[in-house]
Enzyme design. Structure first.
Site, PDB file in Angstrom:
ATOM      1  N   GLU A   1      -3.742  -9.043   4.571  1.00 27.60           N
ATOM      2  CA  GLU A   1      -4.215 -10.432   4.641  1.00 27.60           C
ATOM      3  C   GLU A   1      -3.854 -11.198   3.366  1.00 27.60           C
ATOM      4  O   GLU A   1      -3.495 -12.372   3.421  1.00 27.60           O
ATOM      5  CB  GLU A   1      -5.727 -10.445   4.891  1.00 27.60           C
TER       6      GLU A   1
ATOM      7  N   GLU B   1      -8.494  -1.890  10.139  1.00 32.29           N
ATOM      8  CA  GLU B   1      -9.928  -2.217  10.198  1.00 32.29           C
ATOM      9  C   GLU B   1     -10.602  -1.636  11.431  1.00 32.29           C
ATOM     10  O   GLU B   1     -11.763  -1.216  11.397  1.00 32.29           O
ATOM     11  CB  GLU B   1     -10.140  -3.742  10.193  1.00 32.29           C
TER      12      GLU B   1
HETATM   13  C1  3H9 Z   1     -10.696  -4.478   5.199  1.00 34.49           C
HETATM   14  O1  3H9 Z   1      -9.717  -4.635   4.537  1.00 34.49           O
HETATM   15  C2  3H9 Z   1     -11.540  -5.595   5.706  1.00 34.49           C
HETATM   16  C3  3H9 Z   1     -10.882  -6.943   5.555  1.00 34.49           C
HETATM   17  O2  3H9 Z   1     -10.045  -7.209   6.657  1.00 34.49           O
HETATM   18  C4  3H9 Z   1     -11.891  -8.058   5.573  1.00 34.49           C
HETATM   19  C5  3H9 Z   1     -12.863  -8.094   4.457  1.00 34.49           C
HETATM   20  C6  3H9 Z   1     -13.734  -9.311   4.465  1.00 34.49           C
HETATM   21  N1  3H9 Z   1     -11.703   1.263  -0.349  1.00 34.49           N
HETATM   22  O3  3H9 Z   1      -6.930   8.365   1.861  1.00 34.49           O
HETATM   23  P1  3H9 Z   1      -6.717   8.923   0.500  1.00 34.49           P
HETATM   24  C7  3H9 Z   1     -10.154   6.011  -1.559  1.00 34.49           C
HETATM   25  S1  3H9 Z   1     -11.252  -2.939   5.591  1.00 34.49           S
HETATM   26  C8  3H9 Z   1     -12.252   2.161  -1.177  1.00 34.49           C
HETATM   27  O4  3H9 Z   1      -7.101  10.331   0.262  1.00 34.49           O
HETATM   28  P2  3H9 Z   1      -3.867   8.770   0.842  1.00 34.49           P
HETATM   29  C9  3H9 Z   1     -10.450   7.238  -0.723  1.00 34.49           C
HETATM   30  O5  3H9 Z   1     -11.800   7.297  -0.363  1.00 34.49           O
HETATM   31  C10 3H9 Z   1     -10.166  -1.842   4.748  1.00 34.49           C
HETATM   32  N2  3H9 Z   1     -11.753   3.393  -1.386  1.00 34.49           N
HETATM   33  O6  3H9 Z   1      -5.217   8.708   0.002  1.00 34.49           O
HETATM   34  C11 3H9 Z   1     -10.038   8.351  -1.657  1.00 34.49           C
HETATM   35  O7  3H9 Z   1     -11.088   8.538  -2.583  1.00 34.49           O
HETATM   36  P3  3H9 Z   1     -11.410   9.996  -3.155  1.00 34.49           P
HETATM   37  C12 3H9 Z   1      -8.884  -1.668   5.450  1.00 34.49           C
HETATM   38  C13 3H9 Z   1     -10.634   3.706  -0.737  1.00 34.49           C
HETATM   39  O8  3H9 Z   1      -2.775   8.625  -0.123  1.00 34.49           O
HETATM   40  C14 3H9 Z   1      -8.861   7.753  -2.409  1.00 34.49           C
HETATM   41  O9  3H9 Z   1      -8.971   6.334  -2.248  1.00 34.49           O
HETATM   42  N3  3H9 Z   1      -8.093  -0.657   4.795  1.00 34.49           N
HETATM   43  C15 3H9 Z   1     -10.016   2.812   0.139  1.00 34.49           C
HETATM   44  O10 3H9 Z   1      -3.891   9.920   1.774  1.00 34.49           O
HETATM   45  C16 3H9 Z   1      -7.519   8.192  -1.884  1.00 34.49           C
HETATM   46  O11 3H9 Z   1      -7.490   7.965  -0.488  1.00 34.49           O
HETATM   47  C17 3H9 Z   1      -8.165   0.647   5.138  1.00 34.49           C
HETATM   48  O12 3H9 Z   1      -8.873   1.019   6.027  1.00 34.49           O
HETATM   49  C18 3H9 Z   1     -10.597   1.538   0.326  1.00 34.49           C
HETATM   50  N4  3H9 Z   1     -10.046   0.622   1.151  1.00 34.49           N
HETATM   51  O13 3H9 Z   1      -3.886   7.471   1.766  1.00 34.49           O
HETATM   52  C19 3H9 Z   1      -7.287   1.587   4.352  1.00 34.49           C
HETATM   53  N5  3H9 Z   1      -8.919   3.406   0.673  1.00 34.49           N
HETATM   54  O14 3H9 Z   1     -10.166  10.421  -3.867  1.00 34.49           O
HETATM   55  C20 3H9 Z   1      -7.999   2.861   4.070  1.00 34.49           C
HETATM   56  C21 3H9 Z   1      -8.862   4.631   0.116  1.00 34.49           C
HETATM   57  O15 3H9 Z   1     -12.585   9.764  -4.014  1.00 34.49           O
HETATM   58  N6  3H9 Z   1      -7.227   3.756   3.273  1.00 34.49           N
HETATM   59  N7  3H9 Z   1      -9.897   4.825  -0.720  1.00 34.49           N
HETATM   60  O16 3H9 Z   1     -11.708  10.847  -1.961  1.00 34.49           O
HETATM   61  C22 3H9 Z   1      -6.230   4.530   3.763  1.00 34.49           C
HETATM   62  O17 3H9 Z   1      -5.853   4.459   4.918  1.00 34.49           O
HETATM   63  C23 3H9 Z   1      -5.615   5.533   2.836  1.00 34.49           C
HETATM   64  O18 3H9 Z   1      -6.484   5.717   1.753  1.00 34.49           O
HETATM   65  C24 3H9 Z   1      -4.231   5.143   2.262  1.00 34.49           C
HETATM   66  C25 3H9 Z   1      -3.820   6.199   1.199  1.00 34.49           C
HETATM   67  C26 3H9 Z   1      -3.204   5.143   3.392  1.00 34.49           C
HETATM   68  C27 3H9 Z   1      -4.259   3.807   1.601  1.00 34.49           C
END
Ligand code: 3H9
Length: 684
Positions: free
Chosen positions: A105, A125
C-alpha cells in the site's frame, strides 16, 4: 531506541531510508518517521523528488502485526499512505524482497514504483483475517486491474515483480543497484506534473462487468468457504468499481475494523505467531549449529519415499533412493517424474526445472550407496522389526555424523534408535501424505536425539518449505495420536445411530476439508488393518474383509461412482446395524452437538494429555500440526485455540455429559480439568 527512518540526499533527490529489522514492519516509529521525512523533503527547496527505500532483507512487509489489538498510535497507516501520495514532489518506491500488505500500500501511495526482478508484491492480509486497510482495496484495482487485485487480496499469494510490471503495478524493473536506479528514475520524472496518483485513476475500474465478481467467487469457492475475510476483500474491490475513491476508502475502513474485531482475525493472527514459534526448540541454545546436509538418502521408493525425495530434489539437494528390486525402483521413479510433469503442465515449474530436479536423483538397489549421504530417511512400511533391521544395517554403513531418520507415523523412535550405536543421530521425520505437497513435518525428538540433529531437521524443513513441529515420542506423536479418539468415537457413534454422512457433515460444516469417514475412504480404510478377513472386531474390519477399502476400490464407508462421487451406502448401513445388534448397542437419535462433543472435545482432551506429558512443547504447536497436517480451519486457530475460545469449562462440561459413552479406556486430562477449574487457557 534508534530512529528506524533516516534520509540522505543525492543531488536534488532525497532518499528516505527505513531500517527496521527483521522485515521493516510499519510500526509507529516507521510511520511517524515517514511522515516527518516526506514533510521535510517537501519543504526543502533543494529537493525535487523523493525515493523511499528499505535496508535489510526486504521492503516493508506490512503493518506491524504485534501492534494489532493494542491502543492505536498515530499516525495511522492510511494517513501515512495518503500523505505520501499527496506529497507535492514525485515519490518513487524502490522495492526489493517482499512488499506485502501495508508495504504494498505504501508502494501504491508512491507516484512511481521501481523493483528488482526478484521482488514480490502481495496482499497477505486475508491470511490474518483482514483486508488491505490502507487504501489497498481501492488503489490496487485502479492500478493493477480488478482481476489481479481480486486474486492478490482474496488468495493472499504474492505475485512476482515481473507479473506486477506486466500489470502496471511496477513501472520499471531494474537489475543491480536498486536505489541507484530508483534515484535515476526519480531524476527522469521529477518535472512531470500532474503527479500520477493511484487514487485518482479510474480507467481500470470503469465499466467492469459486475458478473465478474460472482464468477470469480464461483471459480474460487474453496477460498470463501466459512471464511469471512475473502468475502470482505471481494466486496471492497467491487466497491472500487462502483463508487468514487473517497467513498470506497470509507467502506474499506469500516470493513477493516469489522474484521479486526472479529474472532476469525484473532484466530488467524494467533496462528501467524504460532507457526513461527513452532520453529523454536525449547532447551536448545541459539549457538547450536546445524550439520551440513549435501546429500539425502531415502529408503523406499513407494508413495512416501518418492514424495519425501521430491522435497529435497526441488530444493536442489541430491537424493539417493534405494529399493529392494528394480521394478519397485522404476515404478517409484516414474511416479516422481509424472508428478513433476503434472506440476509443469499446470505452469508451476518449467521443463528445465523438472529435468534439473530429476537429474539430482540417484535411484539404486545398492544399500551401501547410502554411505555417501548426510541424512538418511527410512520410509518403508510400519513394522518395528523391519525398521530395526534397517537401522542396524544403517548403523554399520552410514558415515560418521550422518543423521538417521525414520518416517514412522506411530512407532517408538527410542526403540528404533536402540539398535544403533549412535542414538544421538537418530530422529523421527514424520512427513504427511502426499509428502511433496503437505506442509507439515513432525520432527520426533527421541530421548537421546542430539541438539544439533534437531536444529538440522528444523533448518532443513525451512529449506524444503515445510512447517516443522517438534514432537516427543508417543504412539502417533501429536497429530495421529489425536486422531485416535476421534476415530474411535466416530465409529461408536455409528453404532449408536449416527450415519457416516451426518458425522462427516458436522466436520465439514465446522470447516474441516472432510469428515472422518471421507478421510478414511480417501486414505484407505485398510491402513493399519490386520489383514485377517476372519477377524472382525470393528466396522472397519468388516469393511476391509469385503474389500471396501475406500476410494481406491470404489467402495468404503461410501459407494463411489466412476467419477469418485460418493453416495451413502445401504450395504454399509446394514453392516453397521448388524454390528450394533451383535454388540447390543441400542440405536437413538444423535444430535450434531453430541458429535462435536464426542469427536472434537475428545481431541482437545487428548491434546491436553500430550501437553501434560510434555510430548508437545506448547499448545500452539498442536494447533500448527492440526492446521497444516489435517486441514483444521485456520480461522478457528487450531484445536487448542478453539477450545480456549469456546471456554475450557464448556469443553469439560460437554465431556462430562458424554463421559459414560466414551468407553472404559477414556479418561480426562488432568491439565484440562485444572485449567478449566482455574479459568485458564492453553494458548493465551
Ligand atoms: C497489514 O499490512 C494491514 C494493512 O493493510 C492495513 C493496516 C491499517 N509485523 O516469517 P519470518 C516477524 S497486515 C511484525 O520468520 P521469513 C516474524 O514474527 C500485514 N512482525 O521470516 C518473525 O519474528 P521472530 C501484512 C513480523 O523470511 C520475523 O519477523 N503483511 C511481521 O520466512 C521473521 O519472520 C504480512 O502479513 C509483521 N508484519 O518471511 C506479512 N512479519 O523472528 C507477514 C514478520 O521473532 N510476514 N514478522 O519469530 C511474512 O509473510 C513473512 O514474515 C515474510 C518474511 C515473507 C515477510
Amino acid at each position: 531506541m534508534t530512529d528506524p527512518i533516516s534520509s540522505e540526499t543525492h543531488g536534488d533527490i532525497r532518499i528516505i531510508w527505513s531500517d527496521n529489522p527483521p522485515v521493516n514492519a510499519l510500526g509507529a516509529a516507521v510511520r511517524q518517521g515517514l511522515v516527518r521525512e516526506i514533510e521535510a523533503a517537501e519543504k526543502d527547496d533543494a529537493v525535487n523528488a523523493v525515493v523511499i527505500a528499505c535496508k535489510g532483507r526486504t521492503f516493508f512487509a506490512g503493518a506491524d502485526i504485534t501492534e494489532f489489538g493494542k491502543p492505536p498510535v498515530m499516525p495511522w497507516l492510511p494517513d501515512v499512505v495518503d500523505r505520501i501520495e499527496n506529497c507535492t514532489k514525485p515519490v518513487v518506491a524502490a522495492i526489493h524482497g517482499t512488499a506485502l500488505g501495508g508495504g504494498c500500500e505504501v508502494a501504491l501511495g508512491c507516484h512511481y514504483r521501481v523493483a528488482l526482478p526478484s521482488a514480490k508484491l502481495g496482499f497477505p492480509e486475508v491470511n490474518l483475517g483482514l483486508l488491505p486497510g490502507a487504501g489497498g482495496t481501492q488503489r490496487a484495482p485502479r492500478v493493477a486491474g480488478v482481476e489481479l487485485a481480486l486474486q492478490m487480496a482474496t488468495s493472499g499469494k504474492p505475485i512476482s515483480a515481473e507479473k506486477a510490471h506486466d500489470a502496471g503495478l511496477v513501472d520499471r524493473l531494474v537489475e543491480g543497484d536498486l536505489v541507484q536506479h530508483a534515484v535515476a528514475y526519480a531524476e527522469e520524472v521529477k518535472d512531470i506534473r500532474p503527479l500520477p496518483k493511484s487514487s485518482e485513476r479510474d480507467d481500470k475500474v470503469r465499466n467492469v462487468d459486475p458478473a465478474l465478481f460472482d464468477e470469480y467467487k464461483k471459480a474460487n469457492a474453496k477460498l470463501f468457504r466459512g471464511d469471512v475475510a475473502p468475502q470482505a476483500n471481494l466486496e471492497c474491490i467491487r466497491t472500487a468499481t462502483e463508487k468514487p475513491y473517497e467513498e470506497g476508502v470509507k467502506i474499506e475502513r469500516m470493513k477493516f475494523m469489522e474484521l479486526m474485531s472479529g474472532e476469525q482475525a484473532r484466530a488467524r493472527q494467533y496462528f501467524f505467531f504460532a507457526e513461527r514459534k513452532a520453529a523454536k526448540i525449547e532447551g536448545v541454545g541459539e549457538d547450536v549449529t546445524p550439520r551440513e546436509i549435501s546429500r539425502v538418502g531415502v529408503i523406499g521408493a513407494g508413495t512416501m519415499g518418492g514424495g519425501i525425495s521430491m522435497n529435497f530434489l526441488s530444493a536442489g539437494i541430491p537424493v539417493t533412493i534405494v529399493e529392494m528390486n528394480q521394478e519397485a525402483l522404476d515404478r517409484g521413479t516414474a511416479v516422481m517424474q509424472k508428478n513433476y510433469q503434472s506440476t509443469a503442465k499446470k505452469g508451476r515449474m518449467t521443463e528445465e526445472q523438472v529435468e534439473q530436479a530429476m537429474g539430482l536423483l540417484d535411484p539404486t538397489l545398492d544399500f551401501d550407496k547410502l554411505s555417501e549421504c548426510d541424512l538418511i530417511i527410512e520410509a518403508v512400511y510400519e513394522n518395528m522389526d523391519v525398521k530395526k533391521e534397517i537401522f542396524s544395517r544403517l548403523d554399520k554403513i552410514a558415515k560418521k555424523g550422518a543423521i538417521l531418520a525414520s518416517n514412522t507415523s506411530y512407532l517408538d523412535i527410542n526403540e528404533i534408535a536402540s539398535v544403533t550405536d549412535r542414538p544421538g543421530d537418530v530422529v523421527g521425520l514424520h512427513f504427511f501424505s502426499p509428502a511433496n505437497i503437505m506442509k507439515l513435518l513432525e520432527v520426533v525428538r527421541g530421548d537421546r536425539t542430539a541438539d544439533d540433529v534437531l536444529v538440522t531437521a528444523m533448518a532443513l524443513a525451512k529449506k524444503i518449505r515445510k512447517v516443522a513441529v517438534v514432537a516427543g515420542v508417543c504412539y502417533g506423536f501429536i497429530g495421529n495420536r489425536m486422531l485416535i479418539p476421534r476415530q474411535k468415537q466416530a465409529e461408536q457413534l455409528l453404532l449408536e445411530g449416527a450415519t457416516p454422512q451426518q458425522i462427516d457433515k458436522v466436520h465439514v460444516e465446522f470447516g474441516m476439508p472432510m469428515g472422518p469417514f471421507q478421510m478414511a475412504d480417501l486414505a484407505g480404510v485398510d491402513i493399519g488393518w490386520h489383514r485377517d478377513p476372519e477377524r472382525i472386531e470393528s466396522i472397519r474390519d468388516a469393511l476391509c474383509a469385503i474389500d471396501r477399502w475406500g476410494q481406491k476400490k470404489g467402495a468404503g464407508f461410501y459407494d463411489y461412482d466412476e467419477n469418485r462421487r460418493p453416495s451413502p451406502s445401504g450395504k454399509v448401513q446394514s453392516i453397521i446395524d448388524e454390528f450394533a445388534a451383535r454388540k447390543g448397542v441400542e440405536k437413538r437419535e444423535i444430535s450434531d452437538q453430541e458429535i462435536v462433543e464426542r469427536t472434537l472435545y475428545t481431541m482437545v482432551n487428548e491434546g491436553a494429555k500430550i501437553l501434560e506429558e510434555g510430548k508437545a512443547q506448547r499448545a500452539s504447536d498442536i494447533d500448527v500440526v492440526w492446521v497444516y497436517g489435517y486441514g483444521w480451519p485456520v480461522y478457528r486457530g487450531g484445536p487448542m485455540y478453539w477450545a480456549d475460545s469456546e471456554g475450557l469449562d464448556k469443553i469439560v462440561d460437554g465431556l462430562k455429559r458424554q463421559e459414560e459413552r466414551l468407553g472404559d479406556d477414556w479418561s480426562f486430562s488432568e491439565l484440562l480439568l485444572d485449567k478449566a477449574e482455574k479459568g485458564e487457557k492453553f494458548t493465551r
